[in-house]
Design a protein around this motif. Structure first.
Motif, PDB file in Angstrom:
ATOM      1  N   ILE A   1       0.861  -1.180   0.000  1.00 22.37           N
ATOM      2  CA  ILE A   1       0.000   0.000   0.000  1.00 22.37           C
ATOM      3  C   ILE A   1       0.903   1.237   0.000  1.00 22.37           C
ATOM      4  CG2 ILE A   1      -1.866   1.219   1.184  1.00 22.37           C
ATOM      5  CD1 ILE A   1      -2.416  -1.438   2.707  1.00 22.37           C
ATOM      6  N   PRO A   2       0.899   2.015  -1.064  1.00 24.21           N
ATOM      7  CA  PRO A   2       1.726   3.226  -1.093  1.00 24.21           C
ATOM      8  C   PRO A   2       1.372   4.188   0.048  1.00 24.21           C
ATOM      9  CG  PRO A   2       0.946   2.689  -3.291  1.00 24.21           C
ATOM     10  CD  PRO A   2       0.216   1.779  -2.341  1.00 24.21           C
ATOM     11  N   ASP A   3       2.324   5.018   0.436  1.00 21.25           N
ATOM     12  CA  ASP A   3       2.178   5.862   1.619  1.00 21.25           C
ATOM     13  C   ASP A   3       0.905   6.697   1.629  1.00 21.25           C
ATOM     14  OD1 ASP A   3       4.487   4.894   2.629  1.00 21.25           O
ATOM     15  OD2 ASP A   3       5.694   6.702   2.333  1.00 21.25           O
ATOM     16  N   LYS A   4       0.560   7.304   0.516  1.00 23.79           N
ATOM     17  CA  LYS A   4      -0.570   8.230   0.489  1.00 23.79           C
ATOM     18  C   LYS A   4      -1.877   7.565   0.078  1.00 23.79           C
ATOM     19  CE  LYS A   4       2.313  12.265  -0.466  1.00 23.79           C
ATOM     20  NZ  LYS A   4       2.560  13.424  -1.378  1.00 23.79           N
ATOM     21  N   ASN A   5      -1.854   6.271  -0.169  1.00 25.11           N
ATOM     22  CA  ASN A   5      -3.047   5.581  -0.666  1.00 25.11           C
ATOM     23  C   ASN A   5      -3.926   5.063   0.467  1.00 25.11           C
ATOM     24  OD1 ASN A   5      -1.694   5.931  -3.117  1.00 25.11           O
ATOM     25  ND2 ASN A   5      -2.521   4.023  -3.943  1.00 25.11           N
ATOM     26  N   LYS A   6      -5.214   5.127   0.248  1.00 23.65           N
ATOM     27  CA  LYS A   6      -6.180   4.532   1.169  1.00 23.65           C
ATOM     28  C   LYS A   6      -6.363   3.064   0.815  1.00 23.65           C
ATOM     29  CE  LYS A   6     -10.736   4.941   0.670  1.00 23.65           C
ATOM     30  NZ  LYS A   6     -12.112   5.474   0.667  1.00 23.65           N
ATOM     31  N   PHE A   7      -6.575   2.233   1.839  1.00 22.67           N
ATOM     32  CA  PHE A   7      -6.862   0.814   1.639  1.00 22.67           C
ATOM     33  C   PHE A   7      -8.004   0.445   2.573  1.00 22.67           C
ATOM     34  CE2 PHE A   7      -6.341  -3.765   2.046  1.00 22.67           C
ATOM     35  CZ  PHE A   7      -5.986  -4.142   0.761  1.00 22.67           C
TER      36      PHE A   7
ATOM     37  N   PRO B   1      -8.173   1.316  -8.930  1.00 24.46           N
ATOM     38  CA  PRO B   1      -6.741   1.322  -8.604  1.00 24.46           C
ATOM     39  C   PRO B   1      -6.384   2.301  -7.492  1.00 24.46           C
ATOM     40  CG  PRO B   1      -7.046   1.227 -10.975  1.00 24.46           C
ATOM     41  CD  PRO B   1      -8.409   1.445 -10.386  1.00 24.46           C
ATOM     42  N   THR B   2      -7.168   3.363  -7.319  1.00 27.00           N
ATOM     43  CA  THR B   2      -6.895   4.321  -6.250  1.00 27.00           C
ATOM     44  C   THR B   2      -7.784   4.088  -5.020  1.00 27.00           C
ATOM     45  OG1 THR B   2      -8.443   5.894  -7.245  1.00 27.00           O
ATOM     46  CG2 THR B   2      -6.110   6.087  -7.866  1.00 27.00           C
ATOM     47  N   ASN B   3      -8.639   3.083  -5.086  1.00 28.21           N
ATOM     48  CA  ASN B   3      -9.526   2.766  -3.963  1.00 28.21           C
ATOM     49  C   ASN B   3      -9.584   1.247  -3.777  1.00 28.21           C
ATOM     50  OD1 ASN B   3     -11.299   3.400  -1.850  1.00 28.21           O
ATOM     51  ND2 ASN B   3     -13.099   3.241  -3.170  1.00 28.21           N
ATOM     52  N   PRO B   4      -8.473   0.642  -3.394  1.00 28.32           N
ATOM     53  CA  PRO B   4      -8.393  -0.821  -3.304  1.00 28.32           C
ATOM     54  C   PRO B   4      -9.140  -1.371  -2.085  1.00 28.32           C
ATOM     55  CG  PRO B   4      -6.334   0.143  -2.598  1.00 28.32           C
ATOM     56  CD  PRO B   4      -7.182   1.280  -3.078  1.00 28.32           C
ATOM     57  N   TYR B   5      -9.556  -2.621  -2.198  1.00 30.34           N
ATOM     58  CA  TYR B   5     -10.306  -3.297  -1.137  1.00 30.34           C
ATOM     59  C   TYR B   5      -9.742  -4.687  -0.875  1.00 30.34           C
ATOM     60  CZ  TYR B   5     -14.536  -0.248  -1.233  1.00 30.34           C
ATOM     61  OH  TYR B   5     -15.442   0.779  -1.136  1.00 30.34           O
TER      62      TYR B   5
ATOM     63  N   LEU C   1      -9.711  -5.919 -11.377  1.00 31.66           N
ATOM     64  CA  LEU C   1      -8.655  -5.233 -10.626  1.00 31.66           C
ATOM     65  C   LEU C   1      -7.813  -6.239  -9.837  1.00 31.66           C
ATOM     66  CD1 LEU C   1     -11.030  -2.517  -9.138  1.00 31.66           C
ATOM     67  CD2 LEU C   1      -9.363  -2.109 -10.972  1.00 31.66           C
ATOM     68  N   PRO C   2      -7.121  -7.133 -10.511  1.00 32.91           N
ATOM     69  CA  PRO C   2      -6.421  -8.211  -9.782  1.00 32.91           C
ATOM     70  C   PRO C   2      -5.383  -7.707  -8.783  1.00 32.91           C
ATOM     71  CG  PRO C   2      -5.708  -8.101 -12.072  1.00 32.91           C
ATOM     72  CD  PRO C   2      -6.904  -7.215 -11.964  1.00 32.91           C
ATOM     73  N   ASP C   3      -4.803  -6.519  -9.014  1.00 29.27           N
ATOM     74  CA  ASP C   3      -3.770  -6.001  -8.122  1.00 29.27           C
ATOM     75  C   ASP C   3      -4.308  -4.966  -7.129  1.00 29.27           C
ATOM     76  OD1 ASP C   3      -1.827  -7.555  -9.415  1.00 29.27           O
ATOM     77  OD2 ASP C   3      -1.583  -6.021 -10.970  1.00 29.27           O
ATOM     78  N   HIS C   4      -5.630  -4.746  -7.155  1.00 31.38           N
ATOM     79  CA  HIS C   4      -6.212  -3.714  -6.291  1.00 31.38           C
ATOM     80  C   HIS C   4      -7.496  -4.181  -5.613  1.00 31.38           C
ATOM     81  CE1 HIS C   4      -3.367  -0.928  -8.159  1.00 31.38           C
ATOM     82  NE2 HIS C   4      -3.756  -1.402  -9.325  1.00 31.38           N
ATOM     83  N   PHE C   5      -7.781  -5.459  -5.709  1.00 34.30           N
ATOM     84  CA  PHE C   5      -8.977  -6.024  -5.083  1.00 34.30           C
ATOM     85  C   PHE C   5      -8.624  -7.431  -4.628  1.00 34.30           C
ATOM     86  CE2 PHE C   5     -13.152  -7.946  -4.755  1.00 34.30           C
ATOM     87  CZ  PHE C   5     -13.939  -6.911  -4.293  1.00 34.30           C
TER      88      PHE C   5
END
Length: 491
Positions: free
Chosen positions: A224-230, A255-259, A286-290
Motif C-alpha cells: 500500500i503506497p504511503d498516500k493511498n487509502k486501503f 486502482p486508487t480505492n483498493p479493497y 482489478l487483480p492487483d487492487h482487489f
C-alpha cells in the motif's frame, strides 16, 4: 457471554426458593430470546443454571441461544448436559442434533434423531427429521464415493461454446469475454432489480477466477503506497444490498480505492449469488487492487447447510454449485499488508512458533480440515483472558492477548485484522489494540441488532479507521431462504 458448563450428575438438593427464582429468570431469558437478544439470553439462562443445575430445560434453552450466536461447541456441550439431567428429555436430543449438524457432523446428528424416533415411535415430526437427516448422510456418502471416481474437475468438463445467449436476454454482456467496469455497473443494477446474469457469463467468470486464484499463493503480500487509502471489509454473508451500501459510502473499487474482503461472502443471506459474482467480477477487473480471503463459509459443508448451495441450484444448476466448491478451494487464506498487518478470516493458532512462511506453505486446494493452521486461520476467535481455550464453536481455538503478542513479535507485525464474529458496532479492538475484528453484515440475518463496519488505513502509518453503518432495505426474501430445511426446523 457466559461460557457453557455441564450439569453435574450429583448435585446438591435445590431449595424451593431457588427453583422459584430460577423459573422467574427463565421467563426473563425466554423474552430476551424472543426479542432476539441472544447473548443476554445466554447470560440469564446461566443464572437459571446457577440457581438450579438439575433442570434440563435451562441447558436446552441456553443451547439454542448459543446456536443463534454460532457458538456451536457451547451449544453441543449444553445439549449434552440437558441429556445428562434428563435422559428422556427429547428437546435435549434435538438441540444436540442441531449442534452436530451446524458442525457438519451429520452421522452423529442422525444417531440423536434415531434415538428420538424410538422414544416417540408415533411422532410424525420425529420420524420426518430422522428421515431427512438420513437422506443427507446418504447423499454425502454417495458424493464422497463418486468423488473418488472423478478424473476431471467440473471446470475441465464445461463447454461454454455450447451455451447459447437467448435473444430475449437483456442483461450484462462481457466485452470480448472480459469483465469491464461497465459490465460490473450493469451487473449491480441487474441484481438490484432482482434479475439474473446469464449462465454462460456466470460460468465464464467462474472459470476465469479459478484460473487466476490457482496462480496465487496461500499468503498474499500487498503493498500500500504511503498516500493511498486501503479498505478492509469483513463478512458479507449474502447481504447484497448492504454490500452496495459499502460501495455507496466508500466508493467503488478502483486502482486508487483498493479493497480486501475477508471471507464469508456467502451463506445465510439470500443474495449470496449476487454478492459473489459482484466480488469475483471486481477481482477479475482489478487483480492487483482487489483482494479476497477464504472464510469458513467458503466450504461445501457450510454451503450445503446455510444456503449457498441451495441458492446456486435454485438460480443456476447443481453443476455450478460444484464448480464454486472448486473455486473456493483456491482462495488465498491470508493477506499481509505492507509487511505490518496480517489479515485472516478467523484467527491465530493453538501452537506458538507459527510464522508467515508456515502460512505461505499451506497446501490449501482442499476442503478445510478439522484441525491445524489452515483450520485455525478460518475458525479461531480471540478471548480476553491470556492463554488458549477450546473453541466456543467446536472448531479452531480461542487465543488470548499474550498469544497475539507473541505471534506479532515473532513475525515482526504491528497487529492482526480478522472477521468471523458479529460485533455491535461492526468492529471491535481487542488485545491492547493488537487484534481487530471487522464484520460488515449489519442486522445480521435480519435477527441481530448490529451495525456493519469497514476499516480504512493509509500506507504511511497503517492506523486503522472505522466506519460503522446501519442495514439498508432489501427485497422481501428472508435470510436462510435456501438453507437446508432440516437445519431451519432445528434452529
Amino acid at each position: 457471554m457466559a461460557s457453557a458448563s455441564e450439569c453435574e450428575p450429583k448435585t446438591p438438593l435445590v431449595s424451593a426458593e431457588d427453583k422459584e427464582e430460577a423459573e422467574k429468570l427463565k421467563e426473563r431469558a425466554n423474552q430476551l430470546f424472543k426479542d432476539q437478544h441472544y447473548e443476554e439470553a445466554v447470560n440469564v439462562y446461566s443464572e437459571c443454571i446457577n440457581k438450579d443445575p438439575n433442570n434440563a430445560v435451562y441447558f436446552a434453552n441456553r443451547s439454542i441461544s448459543y446456536l443463534r450466536t454460532e457458538c456451536f461447541g457451547y451449544a453441543l456441550s449444553d445439549a449434552s448436559s440437558a441429556i445428562k439431567c434428563n435422559k428422556s428429555y427429547v428437546k435435549g436430543y434435538y438441540r444436540r442434533a442441531a449442534a452436530y449438524m451446524s458442525l457438519g457432523k451429520f452421522k452423529l446428528a442422525l444417531k440423536d434423531f434415531e434415538y428420538v424416533s424410538k422414544l416417540l415411535p408415533n411422532n410424525d415430526s420425529a420420524k420426518s427429521k430422522y428421515i431427512e437427516c438420513n437422506k443427507i448422510v446418504k447423499q454425502m456418502d454417495f458424493a464422497r464415493a463418486i468423488a473418488g471416481d472423478k478424473q476431471k474437475s467440473i471446470a475441465d468438463t464445461l463447454n461454454l461454446d455450447a451455451m447459447t445467449i437467448e435473444d430475449k436476454y437483456d442483461g450484462p454482456v462481457l466485452e470480448n469475454e472480459k469483465v469491464t467496469l461497465e459490465f460490473i455497473k450493469d451487473l449491480m443494477e441487474t441484481y438490484k432489480n432482482q434479475k439474473k446474469l446469464h449462465r454462460k457469463y456466470a460460468y465464464k467468470i467462474l472459470l476465469d477466477i479459478k484460473s487466476y486464484f490457482e496462480t496465487q499463493p496461500s499468503l498474499v503480500h500487498v503493498t500500500i503506497p504511503d498516500k493511498n487509502k486501503f479498505t478492509v471489509c469483513g463478512d458479507i454473508h449474502g447481504q447484497f444490498y448492504d454490500l452496495m451500501n459499502i460501495f455507496e459510502l466508500n466508493g467503488l473499487p478502483s486502482p486508487t480505492n483498493p479493497y480486501l474482503f475477508n471471507g464469508d461472502f456467502v451463506d445465510r443471506g439470500s443474495f449470496s449469488v449476487e454478492c459473489i459474482f459482484t466480488l469475483f467480477s471486481f477481482k477479475l477487473l482489478l487483480p492487483d487492487h482487489f483482494f479476497m480471503s477464504r472464510g469458513n463459509h467458503e466450504s461445501s459443508t457450510m454451503n450445503q447447510m446455510y444456503g449457498f448451495e441451495g441458492e446456486v441450484k435454485a438460480k443456476y444448476t447443481e453443476q455450478m454449485a460444484d464448480l464454486f466448491t472448486e473455486v473456493y478451494n483456491w482462495l488465498p487464506l491470508a493477506h499481509c499488508l505492507n509487511s505490518k498487518v496480517l489479515v485472516m478470516h478467523g484467527g491465530l493458532f493453538s501452537e506458538d512458533n507459527i510464522t508467515l512462511k508456515d502460512i505461505a506453505a499451506i497446501d490449501r486446494n482442499k476442503q478445510p480440515p478439522a484441525e491445524g493452521i489452515m483450520c485455525e486461520l478460518l475458525w479461531s476467535d480471540p478471548q480476553p483472558e491470556n492463554g488458549r481455550a477450546p473453541s466456543k464453536r467446536g472448531v479452531g481455538c480461542q487465543f488470548g492477548p499474550d498469544v497475539t503478542e507473541r505471534f506479532l513479535k515473532l513475525n515482526n507485525l504491528q497487529y492482526v485484522i480478522r472477521s468471523h464474529e458479529v460485533k455491535s458496532k461492526g468492529y471491535e479492538v481487542a488485545h491492547n489494540g493488537k487484534c481487530i475484528t471487522v464484520f460488515s453484515a449489519p442486522k445480521y440475518c435480519d435477527t441481530m441488532d448490529n451495525q456493519g463496519a469497514f476499516i480504512t488505513m493509509n500506507g504511511a502509518d497503517m492506523i486503522p479507521n472505522f466506519t460503522s453503518y446501519d442495514a439498508v432495505e432489501h427485497p422481501d426474501v428472508r435470510p436462510m431462504a435456501y438453507a437446508n430445511a432440516l437445519l431451519r426446523l432445528m434452529c
